[in-house]
Structure formats: C-alpha cells, structure tokens
Design a protein around this motif. Sequence first.
Motif, mmCIF file in Angstrom:
data_model
loop_
_atom_site.group_PDB
_atom_site.id
_atom_site.type_symbol
_atom_site.label_atom_id
_atom_site.label_comp_id
_atom_site.label_asym_id
_atom_site.label_seq_id
_atom_site.Cartn_x
_atom_site.Cartn_y
_atom_site.Cartn_z
ATOM 1 N N HIS A 126 0.786 -1.199 0.218
ATOM 2 C CA HIS A 126 0.001 -0.733 0.168
ATOM 3 C C HIS A 126 1.223 1.509 -0.036
ATOM 4 C CE1 HIS A 126 -3.640 -1.955 0.429
ATOM 5 N NE2 HIS A 126 -2.946 -3.229 1.337
ATOM 6 N N LYS A 161 4.233 3.848 -0.540
ATOM 7 C CA LYS A 161 4.820 4.321 -2.219
ATOM 8 C C LYS A 161 6.283 3.082 -1.546
ATOM 9 C CE LYS A 161 3.439 8.525 -2.815
ATOM 10 N NZ LYS A 161 3.246 10.111 -3.304
ATOM 11 N N LYS A 184 3.050 6.377 -9.314
ATOM 12 C CA LYS A 184 1.858 7.280 -9.641
ATOM 13 C C LYS A 184 0.682 6.586 -9.189
ATOM 14 C CE LYS A 184 -0.363 5.904 -12.947
ATOM 15 N NZ LYS A 184 -0.820 4.901 -13.995
ATOM 16 N N LYS A 185 -0.417 7.375 -9.275
ATOM 17 C CA LYS A 185 -1.735 6.351 -8.848
ATOM 18 C C LYS A 185 -2.879 6.385 -9.646
ATOM 19 C CE LYS A 185 -1.630 8.232 -4.100
ATOM 20 N NZ LYS A 185 -1.813 7.461 -3.231
ATOM 21 N N SER A 186 -3.329 5.073 -9.253
ATOM 22 C CA SER A 186 -4.336 4.077 -10.555
ATOM 23 C C SER A 186 -5.447 3.710 -9.155
ATOM 24 C CB SER A 186 -3.344 2.783 -10.695
ATOM 25 O OG SER A 186 -2.077 3.498 -11.402
ATOM 26 N N LYS A 187 -6.481 2.834 -10.341
ATOM 27 C CA LYS A 187 -7.349 2.662 -9.723
ATOM 28 C C LYS A 187 -7.652 1.686 -9.613
ATOM 29 C CE LYS A 187 -10.521 6.409 -11.931
ATOM 30 N NZ LYS A 187 -11.861 6.884 -12.331
ATOM 31 N N LEU A 215 -8.140 4.593 -5.099
ATOM 32 C CA LEU A 215 -7.257 4.770 -5.864
ATOM 33 C C LEU A 215 -5.852 4.516 -5.042
ATOM 34 C CD1 LEU A 215 -6.632 6.390 -8.113
ATOM 35 C CD2 LEU A 215 -6.371 8.510 -6.450
ATOM 36 N N GLY A 216 -5.069 3.794 -5.340
ATOM 37 C CA GLY A 216 -3.940 3.497 -4.858
ATOM 38 C C GLY A 216 -2.538 3.571 -5.018
ATOM 39 N N ASN A 217 -2.002 3.539 -4.492
ATOM 40 C CA ASN A 217 -0.200 3.494 -5.560
ATOM 41 C C ASN A 217 0.481 2.460 -5.714
ATOM 42 O OD1 ASN A 217 1.134 5.757 -3.708
ATOM 43 N ND2 ASN A 217 0.281 4.422 -1.881
ATOM 44 N N ASP A 218 0.869 3.445 -7.218
ATOM 45 C CA ASP A 218 1.215 2.191 -8.718
ATOM 46 C C ASP A 218 3.088 2.368 -8.772
ATOM 47 O OD1 ASP A 218 0.727 0.151 -10.129
ATOM 48 O OD2 ASP A 218 -0.980 0.317 -11.587
#
Length: 180
Positions: free
Chosen positions: A28, A30, A110-113, A131-134
């Motif tokens: 979860h 970064k 980045k953030k992704s769904k 929305l989570g870290n990617d």
Amino acid sequence: MTLTPTLTSIKSLFWKLERESYCAYHAHSKIHKADHFFNFCVTAHSLRDYILEHLGKVTAQEKEAFHNLWSAMPLLHTVGEIANSFKHFRLQEPKAHQLKSIETKHVGLKKSKFIDIYENSTGDIKFVEILGNDIAVTLSDGQRFELYAFTHEALTFWKSELQEHGIIIRSQSLTRLNDG
C-alpha cells in the motif's frame, strides 16, 4: 553451500520472483511498493546467472550469446538497468568507468484505480473502487507498463525461458504468496 538459505535452486529463485511481484502489487505504501519492485528487478536479473550456471555456461564467450539476446529485449534491459542502478550507484560502461546512458525512458510512482472486493458472512459481494499507489515504467522502445503488467511480462518470459531449457516450475499457491 549457499549464503541464502531459501534460494538453493532456480525454482526457489523463481518463486522468490513471484513473491516479490505479489508483494509489490499488494503493497500500500509508496516505499514498500518501490522496495518490492526493486527487489523484483534484482531477482529477475539474477535469474540470468542461475540459468547460465544450470546450463554449464561459465566462460564469458559461452554467456555472451545469452546476454546479448536477453539485453536486446527492452523489458529485460529495463529490469537490468533497475537492478544494477543501486548496486553500482550509477550505471557505468564495463572497464571504461564512464557513465552509461540509461535507455529506460521512465520509472515512477503514480496513482491508479484498483478494485477492492469484499464478501460478508452471507456471501454478499461488494466491489469498491479505490485510488492506490502504483508504478509506471516506460521502456526504451516506448512501451508503457504499470506494475502488474511489467512483472507479469517478466514472469511469463522467465517461466518460458526456463521451460525451454527443461526446467518446469509450477506457480506457488496463493496461500504461499500471501504468507507475509
């Protein structure tokens, strides 16, 4: 004798690669996502040496054709650049000690769904978009991958490469992947 008690074979290294992919995707924060992604790249790059050792390719000349083939693949080249970037602090040309240009175009957070799936005791299922870290990676040839696709492509390649050399590895169970 191995200095890494759990990495005694190609199979155990491939399973570590699967675990790092799983941990990177499910992390979860970064920092944990980036740590596991880096560990994934180091492990994926290490498979080269394990395969060459298994095949008995020990001289530089015997290894060269394999390294040339693998390094010509943009995804594996990026894996190597990421894996070696910290080990050497900066990438250098062998023997010349000059800085090497990085061919990978971009690696960043980045953030992704994502979709969280919940099931209650009566079996009702609920899907929640979050929305989570990617991590996004753009290879030297312009191909762009988010974390899951990047690790999936690398895992698929190495599993196929191992199979081509007579090394069949079954994937681990979800229980084993999720043991941490």
